[in-house]
Scaffold this active site. Structure first.
Site, PDB file in Angstrom:
ATOM      1  N   GLY A  52      65.486   4.843  36.419  1.00  0.00           N
ATOM      2  CA  GLY A  52      64.908   5.412  35.211  1.00  0.00           C
ATOM      3  C   GLY A  52      65.995   5.728  34.210  1.00  0.00           C
ATOM      4  O   GLY A  52      67.191   5.702  34.526  1.00  0.00           O
ATOM      5  N   LYS A  53      65.587   6.031  33.002  1.00  0.00           N
ATOM      6  CA  LYS A  53      66.545   6.370  31.949  1.00  0.00           C
ATOM      7  C   LYS A  53      65.810   7.174  30.887  1.00  0.00           C
ATOM      8  O   LYS A  53      64.589   7.062  30.714  1.00  0.00           O
ATOM      9  CB  LYS A  53      67.122   5.103  31.314  1.00  0.00           C
ATOM     10  CG  LYS A  53      68.465   5.298  30.650  1.00  0.00           C
ATOM     11  CD  LYS A  53      69.603   5.352  31.653  1.00  0.00           C
ATOM     12  CE  LYS A  53      70.942   5.398  30.928  1.00  0.00           C
ATOM     13  NZ  LYS A  53      72.070   5.370  31.872  1.00  0.00           N
TER      14      LYS A  53
END
Length: 316
Positions: free
Chosen positions: A56-57
Site C-alpha cells: 500500500g501507499k
C-alpha cells in the site's frame, strides 16, 4: 482541498505497509496515478523479501502547501478508519520526525510502538550491500565508478557508505547544498545538469523520484548496472527491456531498495535491530537467485513475487 489518498494494492500476505509521500502534484489525477504505481511496487517488494505484508501507499495532495502538522489530524483519521489494513511510514516530503511526533494519534503508524530511525538509511544500506555484491561478482574492477542521482535522505547515506568503503562516486542533485557536503572527499566528483545522465560509469544508482529513465533517454545510459534506492526509476516495461537488450543489468528496484521496508515492518513488529540488519544484508542473495547473466532480472523478480502472492491467495 487537501486530500489523503491511500491505495491498497494487496492484502494477500498481510496488512499493507508503505510510505506516505507529500509532493507538489500538478493534479489529483497525477497523485492517484503515483499512489497506484507505488503501492503495486510495495506489494512486489514485500513478497520478494519474504515479508508477511501486503502493499500500500499514501500520497497527500496539498495544493495550498499546508504544514504537515495542520494535516496530521485528517491523515491519522484516514489511517484509523482503515483499522490496520494499512500501516503508514514516511516517504518523500515527510520526515521521520513528523511521523514520530504524531505517533500518539494512530496505532497504525510504524512508530506507534517506539520512536524509530528514518527507514531511508536502511534503504541505502540494502543498496550498498547490493553494490558490494555486484562489484565482487560481476565487475572486473575492485574500485568501480558509481554514479548517484539524488543526494537526499537515501542517496546521501548511500554516498557516504560508498566513499567510506573506498568507492569512487560521482553524483548529481538539483539542490547544490546536497552536493556540497561531499565535495572535499578525494573520491567524490560533482556532476551538473549538463553531464550527469550520460557520463559513463560502472553502476548507475538512481536515488531520487521515479521515471528518471525514459523511452527518450534510455539510449544515453552508459553503465553496466542500474541499482539504486528510487522506486520505479524506469518509466515503463519497454525501458526495462531496452536496458536488457543493451546488456545493461537493471537490478529491480523492489529488490535493491527493500531495506527500508524490511526496517519499517521489522520495527513495527518489534524485531531486534540485529534481526533487521541481518535480513537487509541478505538482499544480495536475491540478485544471485535472479541471475545476472543472460536473463532479464526484472521479469524473473516479477514472476517470483507474483507467484508468492498468487500462491497464498490460492491456498486461502
Amino acid at each position: 482541498n487537501v486530500k489523503i489518498i491511500i491505495h491498497i494494492d494487496s492484502l494477500a500476505l498481510g496488512n499493507a505497509i508503505g510510505g506516505t509521500r507529500m509532493l507538489p502534484y500538478d493534479s489529483v489525477e497525477s497523485a492517484i496515478q503515483d499512489v497506484k504505481k507505488l503501492s503495486s511496487a510495495m506489494s512486489l517488494k514485500a513478497a520478494i523479501h519474504g515479508l508477511n505484508q501486503g502493499g500500500g501507499k499514501c500520497v497527500i495532495f496539498n495544493p495550498e502547501k499546508l504544514h504537515f502538522n495542520e494535516i496530521a489530524p485528517l491523515y491519522t483519521s484516514a489511517l484509523n478508519q482503515l483499522a490496520g489494513s494499512f500501516i503508514a511510514a514516511n516517504d518523500m516530503g515527510i520526515s521521520i520526525k513528523m511521523i514520530n511526533d504524531i505517533r500518539h494519534l494512530s496505532p497504525f503508524l510504524i512508530s506507534s510502538n517506539q520512536l524509530i530511525d528514518d527507514p531511508s538509511y536502511f534503504t541505502a544500506l540494502g543498496v550498498f550491500h547490493c553494490i558490494q555484491y555486484i562489484t565482487k561478482n560481476h565487475l572486473d574492477t575492485t574500485i568501480p565508478n558509481i554514479k548517484i542521482q539524488g543526494l537526499g535522505r537515501s542517496g546521501a547515506p548511500l554516498c557516504k557508505m560508498l566513499l567510506d568503503s573506498g568507492f569512487k562516486v560521482s553524483a548529481y542533485d538539483i539542490k547544490v547544498s546536497h552536493v556540497e557536503q561531499f565535495k572535499k572527499h578525494p573520491n567524490f566528483s560533482a556532476l551538473d545538469e549538463t553531464n550527469w545522465f550520460s557520463l559513463p560509469c560502472d553502476i548507475f544508482a538512481p536515488c531520487a523520484s521515479g521515471n528518471v529513465i525514459t523511452n527518450s533517454n534510455v539510449h544515453l545510459i552508459n553503465s553496466k548496472f542500474v541499482c539504486g534506492t528510487a522506486n520505479n526509476p524506469c518509466e515503463n516495461m519497454a525501458v526495462i527491456n531496452t536496458l536488457h537488450s543493451h546488456h545493461i543489468q537493471f537490478i529491480p528496484d523492489f529488490v535493491s531498495n527493500g531495506g527500508g521496508l524490511i526496517y519499517a515492518a521489522g520495527t513495527y513488529h518489534q524485531l531486534s535491530r540485529k534481526e533487521i540488519i541481518d535480513k537487509i544484508k541478505n538482499i544480495p542473495k536475491l540478485i544471485s537467485k535472479l541471475s545476472c547473466s543472460s536473463s532479464n532480472m526484472y521479469v524473473n523478480a516479477l514472476s517470483i513475487a507474483n507467484e508468492k502472492i498468487s500462491s497464498f491467495v490460492n491456498e486461502s
